[in-house]
Design a protein around this motif. Structure first.
Motif, PDB file in Angstrom:
ATOM      1  N   LEU A  22      53.991 -29.489  35.813  1.00 56.99           N
ATOM      2  CA  LEU A  22      53.857 -28.350  36.717  1.00 56.99           C
ATOM      3  C   LEU A  22      52.528 -27.641  36.519  1.00 56.99           C
ATOM      4  CD1 LEU A  22      57.462 -26.801  36.570  1.00 56.99           C
ATOM      5  CD2 LEU A  22      56.458 -28.147  38.425  1.00 56.99           C
ATOM      6  N   ALA A  23      52.007 -27.687  35.303  1.00 60.85           N
ATOM      7  CA  ALA A  23      50.730 -27.038  35.017  1.00 60.85           C
ATOM      8  C   ALA A  23      49.567 -27.681  35.755  1.00 60.85           C
ATOM      9  CB  ALA A  23      50.456 -27.057  33.515  1.00 60.85           C
ATOM     10  N   ASN A  24      49.765 -28.901  36.259  1.00 58.76           N
ATOM     11  CA  ASN A  24      48.711 -29.595  36.983  1.00 58.76           C
ATOM     12  C   ASN A  24      48.996 -29.672  38.479  1.00 58.76           C
ATOM     13  OD1 ASN A  24      46.910 -30.029  34.884  1.00 58.76           O
ATOM     14  ND2 ASN A  24      48.038 -31.826  34.169  1.00 58.76           N
ATOM     15  N   LEU A  25      49.837 -28.755  38.941  1.00 57.08           N
ATOM     16  CA  LEU A  25      50.041 -28.551  40.379  1.00 57.08           C
ATOM     17  C   LEU A  25      49.414 -27.225  40.784  1.00 57.08           C
ATOM     18  CD1 LEU A  25      53.766 -29.458  41.228  1.00 57.08           C
ATOM     19  CD2 LEU A  25      51.765 -30.944  41.231  1.00 57.08           C
ATOM     20  N   LEU A  26      48.935 -27.159  42.006  1.00 55.70           N
ATOM     21  CA  LEU A  26      48.546 -25.901  42.627  1.00 55.70           C
ATOM     22  C   LEU A  26      49.334 -25.782  43.919  1.00 55.70           C
ATOM     23  CD1 LEU A  26      44.656 -25.809  42.138  1.00 55.70           C
ATOM     24  CD2 LEU A  26      46.390 -24.514  40.878  1.00 55.70           C
ATOM     25  N   LEU A  27      49.991 -24.648  44.103  1.00 53.71           N
ATOM     26  CA  LEU A  27      50.820 -24.426  45.282  1.00 53.71           C
ATOM     27  C   LEU A  27      50.164 -23.393  46.180  1.00 53.71           C
ATOM     28  CD1 LEU A  27      54.334 -24.207  43.576  1.00 53.71           C
ATOM     29  CD2 LEU A  27      53.085 -26.247  44.338  1.00 53.71           C
ATOM     30  N   GLU A  28      50.121 -23.697  47.459  1.00 50.88           N
ATOM     31  CA  GLU A  28      49.617 -22.766  48.462  1.00 50.88           C
ATOM     32  C   GLU A  28      50.557 -22.830  49.658  1.00 50.88           C
ATOM     33  OE1 GLU A  28      45.338 -21.418  50.336  1.00 50.88           O
ATOM     34  OE2 GLU A  28      45.710 -23.561  50.077  1.00 50.88           O
ATOM     35  N   GLY A  29      51.481 -21.875  49.722  1.00 48.79           N
ATOM     36  CA  GLY A  29      52.518 -21.938  50.741  1.00 48.79           C
ATOM     37  C   GLY A  29      53.407 -23.142  50.470  1.00 48.79           C
ATOM     38  N   GLU A  30      53.589 -23.974  51.471  1.00 46.33           N
ATOM     39  CA  GLU A  30      54.391 -25.185  51.312  1.00 46.33           C
ATOM     40  C   GLU A  30      53.534 -26.388  50.938  1.00 46.33           C
ATOM     41  OE1 GLU A  30      57.769 -25.373  51.377  1.00 46.33           O
ATOM     42  OE2 GLU A  30      57.541 -23.185  51.393  1.00 46.33           O
ATOM     43  N   GLU A  31      52.257 -26.179  50.730  1.00 51.48           N
ATOM     44  CA  GLU A  31      51.342 -27.267  50.409  1.00 51.48           C
ATOM     45  C   GLU A  31      51.246 -27.448  48.897  1.00 51.48           C
ATOM     46  OE1 GLU A  31      47.567 -28.666  52.840  1.00 51.48           O
ATOM     47  OE2 GLU A  31      47.120 -26.902  51.613  1.00 51.48           O
ATOM     48  N   THR A  32      51.324 -28.692  48.439  1.00 53.62           N
ATOM     49  CA  THR A  32      51.240 -29.026  47.021  1.00 53.62           C
ATOM     50  C   THR A  32      49.956 -29.792  46.766  1.00 53.62           C
ATOM     51  OG1 THR A  32      53.658 -29.207  46.915  1.00 53.62           O
ATOM     52  CG2 THR A  32      52.397 -30.135  45.090  1.00 53.62           C
ATOM     53  N   LYS A  33      49.184 -29.339  45.768  1.00 53.95           N
ATOM     54  CA  LYS A  33      47.911 -29.969  45.447  1.00 53.95           C
ATOM     55  C   LYS A  33      47.931 -30.434  43.997  1.00 53.95           C
ATOM     56  CE  LYS A  33      45.849 -26.595  48.598  1.00 53.95           C
ATOM     57  NZ  LYS A  33      44.863 -25.495  48.771  1.00 53.95           N
ATOM     58  N   LEU A  34      47.199 -31.515  43.716  1.00 55.85           N
ATOM     59  CA  LEU A  34      47.178 -32.111  42.388  1.00 55.85           C
ATOM     60  C   LEU A  34      45.813 -31.925  41.741  1.00 55.85           C
ATOM     61  CD1 LEU A  34      48.931 -35.532  43.136  1.00 55.85           C
ATOM     62  CD2 LEU A  34      49.976 -33.380  42.449  1.00 55.85           C
ATOM     63  N   ILE A  35      45.812 -31.640  40.444  1.00 56.69           N
ATOM     64  CA  ILE A  35      44.563 -31.503  39.707  1.00 56.69           C
ATOM     65  C   ILE A  35      44.644 -32.284  38.398  1.00 56.69           C
ATOM     66  CG2 ILE A  35      44.027 -29.245  40.700  1.00 56.69           C
ATOM     67  CD1 ILE A  35      44.946 -27.980  38.040  1.00 56.69           C
ATOM     68  N   ASP A  36      43.521 -32.386  37.724  1.00 54.53           N
ATOM     69  CA  ASP A  36      43.389 -32.942  36.377  1.00 54.53           C
ATOM     70  C   ASP A  36      43.835 -34.399  36.286  1.00 54.53           C
ATOM     71  OD1 ASP A  36      42.803 -33.292  33.784  1.00 54.53           O
ATOM     72  OD2 ASP A  36      44.275 -31.888  32.985  1.00 54.53           O
ATOM     73  N   PHE A  37      42.996 -35.284  36.788  1.00 57.29           N
ATOM     74  CA  PHE A  37      43.255 -36.724  36.736  1.00 57.29           C
ATOM     75  C   PHE A  37      42.617 -37.374  35.514  1.00 57.29           C
ATOM     76  CE2 PHE A  37      44.500 -35.777  40.961  1.00 57.29           C
ATOM     77  CZ  PHE A  37      45.278 -36.821  41.426  1.00 57.29           C
ATOM     78  N   ASP A  38      42.254 -36.578  34.529  1.00 56.86           N
ATOM     79  CA  ASP A  38      41.512 -37.055  33.372  1.00 56.86           C
ATOM     80  C   ASP A  38      42.223 -38.191  32.637  1.00 56.86           C
ATOM     81  OD1 ASP A  38      39.394 -37.008  31.496  1.00 56.86           O
ATOM     82  OD2 ASP A  38      40.567 -35.779  30.148  1.00 56.86           O
ATOM     83  N   ASP A  39      43.553 -38.160  32.592  1.00 57.61           N
ATOM     84  CA  ASP A  39      44.310 -39.179  31.865  1.00 57.61           C
ATOM     85  C   ASP A  39      44.886 -40.262  32.772  1.00 57.61           C
ATOM     86  OD1 ASP A  39      43.929 -38.128  29.312  1.00 57.61           O
ATOM     87  OD2 ASP A  39      45.585 -36.719  29.546  1.00 57.61           O
ATOM     88  N   CYS A  40      44.520 -40.274  34.039  1.00 58.26           N
ATOM     89  CA  CYS A  40      45.089 -41.288  34.934  1.00 58.26           C
ATOM     90  C   CYS A  40      44.760 -42.680  34.406  1.00 58.26           C
ATOM     91  CB  CYS A  40      44.607 -41.095  36.365  1.00 58.26           C
ATOM     92  SG  CYS A  40      42.870 -41.507  36.686  1.00 58.26           S
ATOM     93  N   GLY A  41      45.699 -43.586  34.568  1.00 62.18           N
ATOM     94  CA  GLY A  41      45.513 -44.932  34.051  1.00 62.18           C
ATOM     95  C   GLY A  41      46.719 -45.785  34.375  1.00 62.18           C
ATOM     96  N   PHE A  42      46.830 -46.900  33.706  1.00 60.96           N
ATOM     97  CA  PHE A  42      47.875 -47.878  34.017  1.00 60.96           C
ATOM     98  C   PHE A  42      49.044 -47.724  33.046  1.00 60.96           C
ATOM     99  CE2 PHE A  42      43.928 -49.615  35.659  1.00 60.96           C
ATOM    100  CZ  PHE A  42      44.293 -49.914  36.965  1.00 60.96           C
ATOM    101  N   SER A  43      50.226 -47.511  33.615  1.00 59.20           N
ATOM    102  CA  SER A  43      51.423 -47.315  32.800  1.00 59.20           C
ATOM    103  C   SER A  43      52.648 -47.502  33.681  1.00 59.20           C
ATOM    104  CB  SER A  43      51.415 -45.917  32.167  1.00 59.20           C
ATOM    105  OG  SER A  43      52.469 -45.790  31.223  1.00 59.20           O
ATOM    106  N   TRP A  44      53.815 -47.244  33.102  1.00 56.47           N
ATOM    107  CA  TRP A  44      55.046 -47.278  33.883  1.00 56.47           C
ATOM    108  C   TRP A  44      55.063 -46.086  34.843  1.00 56.47           C
ATOM    109  CZ3 TRP A  44      55.001 -48.109  28.525  1.00 56.47           C
ATOM    110  CH2 TRP A  44      55.322 -49.421  28.136  1.00 56.47           C
ATOM    111  N   TYR A  45      55.446 -46.330  36.077  1.00 56.26           N
ATOM    112  CA  TYR A  45      55.497 -45.233  37.055  1.00 56.26           C
ATOM    113  C   TYR A  45      56.396 -44.105  36.570  1.00 56.26           C
ATOM    114  CZ  TYR A  45      53.064 -48.256  40.350  1.00 56.26           C
ATOM    115  OH  TYR A  45      52.117 -49.051  40.948  1.00 56.26           O
ATOM    116  N   MET A  46      57.497 -44.453  35.935  1.00 58.21           N
ATOM    117  CA  MET A  46      58.437 -43.424  35.484  1.00 58.21           C
ATOM    118  C   MET A  46      57.918 -42.643  34.281  1.00 58.21           C
ATOM    119  SD  MET A  46      60.838 -43.281  37.647  1.00 58.21           S
ATOM    120  CE  MET A  46      62.163 -42.385  36.845  1.00 58.21           C
TER     121      MET A  46
END
Length: 311
Positions: free
Chosen positions: A195-219
């Motif tokens: 939740l700390a890496n979401l930004l909410l503006e009304g009903e719009e949801t935005k994503l931040i901080d992709f620093d650790d993005c990589g290959f792993s299990w989706y779950m």
């Protein structure tokens, strides 16, 4: 997960054009991202930007990097001598507020929904041939040479605690190997989608901080969503709402559900690895000895088969 030393994010006022911004000279608000030496290669950071660009073009709201006068977003910048040379990216400011505890259940549902959309994009996106990101599997998360350190070196761990966690991780390893890494279960993920890496503006949801993005299990993105609160009494409710949001976008199999306890336990020990290498940080001091002892208790509960048994 960011640390103060690994990634510095700060809002700043840019009143002129320089190598990091091709905008005309004017007052504007931007967000700068400064890499920590050794954590990512230049190509890995560029790949992060490539995915974010593709996500933005698909309609998922993420920060937009600013293109420099040299026609690239990723810059090499020489900082003060004690910091050396770093990779730096400037992003357009993205509006929104971090979710608070007032609408926690709704926010976990929103988190599950946007995570499913992210996974759908990752599964269909044709990655560039040059795409490179780190791998987050069992060994690189909780092994002796994991990306974040050796959990056995964490402060406050006793020999008995190390033994219990070792046994739990042996069981988790077996579960993850049985679950496998098929294309429907394993691929490109955010890897720190809390939740700390979401930004909410009304009903719009935005994503931040992709620093650790990589290959792993989706779950694993679900396990990341409940970081640091794996022992909270409301955890099953939060997971249920996350799953509700996810299922509103994509299907989950019974195997995806049954692997959740192993993934959450694995994430907790991944965080213990981080704790071992960041013991001098404010967050580590806040967590303290109680958090480490609770981690051992969770490992014992996992070995008993009682942990998250009613999902």
């Amino acid at each position: 997960m960011r640390s103060a030393n690994r990634r510095i994010r700060q809002a700043c006022l840019a009143s002129r054009t320089d190598a990091a911004s091709a905008r005309p000279s004017k007052l504007s608000v931007i967000l700068s991202s400064v890499s920590d030496p050794g954590y990512h290669t230049r190509q890995e950071i560029q790949s992060e930007l490539d995915w974010m660009k593709a996500l933005s073009e698909s309609g998922i709201k993420v920060p937009i990097p600013l293109i420099g006068l040299n026609e690239v977003a990723l810059q090499n910048v020489k900082l003060a001598p004690e910091f050396g040379e770093r990779f730096v990216v400037a992003f357009e400011w993205i509006n929104g507020e971090e979710p608070n505890g007032e609408h926690l259940l709704k926010n976990f549902e929103r988190l599950g929904s946007i995570t499913a959309s992210l996974h759908a994009h990752a599964k269909s996106w044709a990655k560039p041939d040059s795409f490179q990101r780190m791998t987050w599997d069992h060994e690189t998360m909780v092994g002796s040479n994991s990306h974040w350190g050796n959990w056995k070196e964490a402060p406050f761990l006793t020999p008995d605690g190390i033994h219990i966690i070792h046994e739990a991780m042996s069981s988790v390893r077996w579960s993850m190997e049985a679950y496998g890494k098929s294309e429907t279960r394993y691929g490109l993920i955010h890897s720190d989608l809390r939740l700390a890496n979401l930004l909410l503006e009304g009903e719009e949801t935005k994503l931040i901080d992709f620093d650790d993005c990589g290959f792993s299990w989706y779950m694993h993105d679900l396990a990341s969503a409940v970081s640091f609160v794996e022992d909270h009494e409301d955890l099953p409710v939060w997971i249920d709402r996350w799953l509700t949001g996810y299922r509103s976008v994509a299907e989950l199999t019974p195997e995806d559900i049954s692997i959740i306890p192993a993934l959450v336990m694995q994430r907790r020990i991944q965080l213990l690895s981080w704790f071992s290498s960041h013991a001098d940080t404010m967050l580590a001091h806040q967590l303290g000895e109680v958090w480490v002892k609770n981690t051992v208790s969770l490992a014992a509960e996992y070995l008993s088969g009682r942990y998250l048994q009613n999902l």
